[in-house]
Design an enzyme around this catalytic site. Structure first.
Site, PDB file in Angstrom:
ATOM      1  N   LYS A  88      35.312  78.074  28.216  1.00  0.00           N
ATOM      2  CA  LYS A  88      36.268  78.449  29.214  1.00  0.00           C
ATOM      3  C   LYS A  88      35.647  79.646  30.283  1.00  0.00           C
ATOM      4  O   LYS A  88      35.983  79.493  31.306  1.00  0.00           O
ATOM      5  CB  LYS A  88      37.393  79.026  28.696  1.00  0.00           C
ATOM      6  CG  LYS A  88      38.392  77.972  28.042  1.00  0.00           C
ATOM      7  CD  LYS A  88      39.483  78.397  27.706  1.00  0.00           C
ATOM      8  CE  LYS A  88      40.628  77.408  27.305  1.00  0.00           C
ATOM      9  NZ  LYS A  88      40.482  76.567  26.131  1.00  0.00           N
ATOM     10  N   GLU A 110      47.375  81.640  33.562  1.00  0.00           N
ATOM     11  CA  GLU A 110      48.588  81.481  32.749  1.00  0.00           C
ATOM     12  C   GLU A 110      47.603  81.129  31.352  1.00  0.00           C
ATOM     13  O   GLU A 110      46.350  80.783  31.387  1.00  0.00           O
ATOM     14  CB  GLU A 110      49.076  80.028  32.812  1.00  0.00           C
ATOM     15  CG  GLU A 110      48.213  78.808  32.565  1.00  0.00           C
ATOM     16  CD  GLU A 110      47.059  78.631  33.348  1.00  0.00           C
ATOM     17  OE1 GLU A 110      46.934  79.406  34.489  1.00  0.00           O
ATOM     18  OE2 GLU A 110      46.136  78.161  32.961  1.00  0.00           O
ATOM     19  N   SER A 375      32.967  72.339  22.252  1.00  0.00           N
ATOM     20  CA  SER A 375      33.640  72.983  23.112  1.00  0.00           C
ATOM     21  C   SER A 375      33.894  74.521  22.738  1.00  0.00           C
ATOM     22  O   SER A 375      33.614  75.540  23.615  1.00  0.00           O
ATOM     23  CB  SER A 375      35.012  72.581  23.659  1.00  0.00           C
ATOM     24  OG  SER A 375      35.755  72.361  22.696  1.00  0.00           O
TER      25      SER A 375
END
Ligand SMILES: *Cc1c(COP(=O)(O)O)cnc(C)c1O
Length: 395
Positions: A88, A110, A375
């Site tokens: 991320k 968000e 990930s």
């Protein structure tokens, strides 16, 4: 599709937004187009990706796992080793830097499980700007640790008490804030979703994953036969697939089948959804006959989203990418197998991709190679796994 001018991937994508947001979205697109090829911007972002986030990440040959399964060689793209523990940060650093270039004083985001909120708070702290994050009230109680993290990082967390009090309501609330404060506010979206240009922009920031895989495989004189990534909103998957589209590899995106596709307790949007409009885009959605978004479930909070990035919807229909799914039970098995054979604890999200790799490896030859994007790391998930094991009395 390199940069779809109309923001469309076939019939998918587009810009389904209220008129009040049109100037903001146009300003964003204009600036993204200006900075994405700007040498100084790229240099600055590369610097932070390298010395702050820890790029390039290794491509690790999982020898023990590969030998145990007896098929293809499995390579893991170690996004779990990045600062913050997941991919991320690639996106939040990119967008935070862009927001700064746009002279936006305030960044909002968000978050569902809190991972994107934390990654946003980190990038904003590092680049010296303020972040405010919208989070469903229910998610705040489920993911308390991430709320504390955001607070420590100097980020304000706004509880969202409307609707189901989860991610989709947090997105609605963030959009409402953006409409009200358009002038000084940048909305930092967390996946390759939303109105154009977000899906393309987030893909581009995450494509560093696929470009590194390409050059790392080239160094060992290989092209991957199969490339696998998990799909929530689809950002780590599109960042993995997009740069490798020209390689004739088989691409597989893996969604969360939860308790099974027939149980309705899943978030396998592409495997069992239908096209519709949500959060500013046309894409596959989990919805009922009246177009109301249905409840989703996944053992991994990061895959628990009723929509998916529009570029994935397009690749599903053109069959350039296959979309499979893994159940919670498969995911727990994969989590334990990778942990025990390689000493790598994968995030439950990433364990969906591992579960698929285990299936594929058993059907392939030793001469072939599979690349799996790992990930994120699974430290955040060990309690969830323990709870699952206690419930199912395994071990
Ligand atoms: C958030 C998250 C995901 C899902 O997001 P995508 O946009 O689909 O990549 C997957 N893995 C991890 C570790 C995450 O934190």
């Amino acid at each position: 599709m390199k940069y779809p001018k109309d923001g469309r991937f076939g019939e998918f994508g587009g810009r389904y937004i209220p008129e009040t947001l049109v100037p903001a979205i146009e300003e964003l697109e204009e600036n993204y187009l200006k900075f994405k090829d700007d040498q100084r911007f790229k240099k600055e972002l590369d610097y932070y990706l390298k010395v702050y986030a820890g790029r390039p990440t290794p491509l690790y040959y999982a020898k023990n796992l590969s030998e145990k399964l007896g098929g293809a060689r499995i390579y893991l793209k170690r996004e779990d080793l990045l600062h913050g523990g997941a991919h991320k940060i690639n996106n939040t650093l990119g967008q935070t830097l862009l927001a700064k270039k746009m002279h936006k004083k305030r960044i909002i985001a968000e978050t569902g499980a809190g991972q994107h909120g934390v990654a946003t708070a980190m990038a904003c702290a590092a680049l010296g700007t303020k972040a405010e994050v919208y989070m469903g009230h229910k998610d705040m109680t489920r993911q308390e640790l991430n709320v504390f993290r955001m607070n420590m990082l100097g980020c304000k967390v706004h509880p969202v008490k409307s609707g189901s009090k989860t991610l989709k309501d947090a997105i609605n609330e963030a959009i409402r804030d953006w409409i009200t404060n358009v002038k000084n506010t940048y909305y930092l979206l967390g996946s390759a979703v939303g109105p154009h240009p977000y899906p393309v922009m987030v893909r581009d920031f995450q494509s560093v994953i696929g470009y590194e895989i390409k050059s790392q495989m080239k160094k060992i004189n290989k092209t991957p036969d199969v490339v696998i990534a998990c799909v929530g909103g689809g950002s780590n998957a599109i960042g993995t697939f997009y740069p490798l589209m020209d390689q004739n590899s088989e691409m597989i995106g893996v969604e969360a089948a939860g308790k099974g596709l027939r149980s309705k307790m899943h978030s396998a949007t592409l495997s069992s959804g239908s096209p519709g409009v949500l959060h500013g885009m046309m894409t596959y959605l989990l919805q009922d006959d009246e177009g109301q978004i249905t409840k989703t479930h996944s053992i991994s909070a990061g895959l628990d989203y009723p929509g998916v990035g529009p570029e994935h919807s397009y690749y599903k229909d053109t069959q350039q990418v296959k979309y499979h799914s893994a159940t919670d039970a498969d995911v727990i098995d994969a989590f334990l197998m990778l942990t025990r054979t390689e000493g790598i604890i994968p995030a439950l999200e990433s364990s969906h991709a591992i579960a698929e790799a285990i299936k594929v490896a058993r059907k392939t030859k030793r001469s072939e190679s599979i690349v799996v994007t790992l990930s994120g790391r699974g430290d955040k998930d060990v309690q969830e796994v323990q709870k699952y094991l206690n419930r199912h009395e395994q071990n």
